[in-house]
Design a protein around this motif. Sequence first.
Motif, PDB file in Angstrom:
ATOM      1  N   ALA A 149       0.837  -1.211   0.000  1.00 60.67           N
ATOM      2  CA  ALA A 149       0.000   0.000   0.000  1.00 60.67           C
ATOM      3  C   ALA A 149       0.864   1.251   0.000  1.00 60.67           C
ATOM      4  N   ALA A 150       1.978   1.203   0.738  1.00 59.52           N
ATOM      5  CA  ALA A 150       2.893   2.349   0.774  1.00 59.52           C
ATOM      6  C   ALA A 150       3.530   2.563  -0.598  1.00 59.52           C
ATOM      7  N   MET A 151       3.873   1.469  -1.285  1.00 60.11           N
ATOM      8  CA  MET A 151       4.457   1.579  -2.623  1.00 60.11           C
ATOM      9  C   MET A 151       3.452   2.199  -3.594  1.00 60.11           C
ATOM     10  N   GLU A 152       2.195   1.783  -3.505  1.00 60.70           N
ATOM     11  CA  GLU A 152       1.148   2.346  -4.363  1.00 60.70           C
ATOM     12  C   GLU A 152       1.014   3.849  -4.111  1.00 60.70           C
ATOM     13  N   GLY A 153       1.066   4.248  -2.829  1.00 64.91           N
ATOM     14  CA  GLY A 153       0.969   5.661  -2.481  1.00 64.91           C
ATOM     15  C   GLY A 153       2.121   6.466  -3.066  1.00 64.91           C
ATOM     16  N   ILE A 154       3.334   5.889  -3.003  1.00 65.82           N
ATOM     17  CA  ILE A 154       4.505   6.575  -3.559  1.00 65.82           C
ATOM     18  C   ILE A 154       4.333   6.781  -5.062  1.00 65.82           C
ATOM     19  N   LEU A 155       3.866   5.744  -5.749  1.00 66.92           N
ATOM     20  CA  LEU A 155       3.701   5.841  -7.197  1.00 66.92           C
ATOM     21  C   LEU A 155       2.611   6.838  -7.578  1.00 66.92           C
ATOM     22  N   LYS A 156       1.597   6.984  -6.730  1.00 63.85           N
ATOM     23  CA  LYS A 156       0.516   7.949  -6.983  1.00 63.85           C
ATOM     24  C   LYS A 156       0.891   9.358  -6.540  1.00 63.85           C
ATOM     25  N   GLY A 157       1.868   9.448  -5.628  1.00 61.69           N
ATOM     26  CA  GLY A 157       2.282  10.756  -5.133  1.00 61.69           C
ATOM     27  C   GLY A 157       1.690  11.135  -3.795  1.00 61.69           C
ATOM     28  N   SER A 158       0.768  10.320  -3.290  1.00 58.30           N
ATOM     29  CA  SER A 158       0.187  10.596  -1.969  1.00 58.30           C
ATOM     30  C   SER A 158      -0.396   9.316  -1.393  1.00 58.30           C
ATOM     31  N   LEU A 159      -0.499   9.298  -0.076  1.00 53.92           N
ATOM     32  CA  LEU A 159      -0.994   8.122   0.635  1.00 53.92           C
ATOM     33  C   LEU A 159      -1.890   8.568   1.780  1.00 53.92           C
ATOM     34  N   THR A 160      -3.104   8.011   1.849  1.00 53.24           N
ATOM     35  CA  THR A 160      -4.014   8.312   2.952  1.00 53.24           C
ATOM     36  C   THR A 160      -3.972   7.170   3.960  1.00 53.24           C
ATOM     37  N   LEU A 161      -3.627   7.498   5.193  1.00 53.78           N
ATOM     38  CA  LEU A 161      -3.498   6.495   6.249  1.00 53.78           C
ATOM     39  C   LEU A 161      -4.866   6.153   6.843  1.00 53.78           C
ATOM     40  N   PRO A 162      -4.950   5.047   7.595  1.00 49.59           N
ATOM     41  CA  PRO A 162      -6.223   4.678   8.229  1.00 49.59           C
ATOM     42  C   PRO A 162      -6.804   5.765   9.129  1.00 49.59           C
ATOM     43  N   ASN A 163      -5.942   6.617   9.698  1.00 49.11           N
ATOM     44  CA  ASN A 163      -6.426   7.712  10.558  1.00 49.11           C
ATOM     45  C   ASN A 163      -6.763   8.973   9.760  1.00 49.11           C
TER      46      ASN A 163
END
Length: 209
Positions: free
Chosen positions: A38-52
Amino acid sequence: MTEHWDEFFLKLHHQQTLKEQLSTAENDESWMMISIEAAMEGILKGSLTLPNEQEIRFQTLSVFENQHTISLPDSLIPEVRAGQTVDPSKSFVVQDKLGGILLGLHQSRQELNPTQIEIYQQQMIEQTSRAQPSMKLVDEKALSIHDTVIGCYEAIFLVSPSPYYQIVFVRSWHGKAVIGSCQFKLEDAPLWVPLTYAMLHTATWLELS
């Protein structure tokens, strides 16, 4: 003062509990806030939304004379040291002072063949444990990323007032050792362990033809 000590011991208990979870988890990712994938996907998209619901935005930096690119949370700021003696083309450091996060990469002059990664890694572990007796080794592994072996180990440093977690990695590049590390507060390990490995998996290294 009583309240202060209560908070202190509660924090210590929380850190000890987390240390036990990390020590017994091994390959189980259930203690992580997010998965490495999931972190890798966020990096490739440019942003990551955490569970919080917290959002992490990423920036891509080109270092080592544009031969290496790495995507990092934009909270990590390149460190500029006045009068530094280290060649900036061989080392780079980013940090989030407020969050207590420090990540660095260094090109060593020491020759390193990919087949020697495991031996080199063991020597690093032994040297660090001798220099810092508070170090507790949590895990060590060899990752195969883009047909390259990267040796990694994780350790907890039980120091006061803020125990911290560190992931150290080493690889051979252009025939020399490149050593890196990411360290953060022990309490932040469930987020920064998967983030660090995601950054390693998505980084690119220009190889000599």
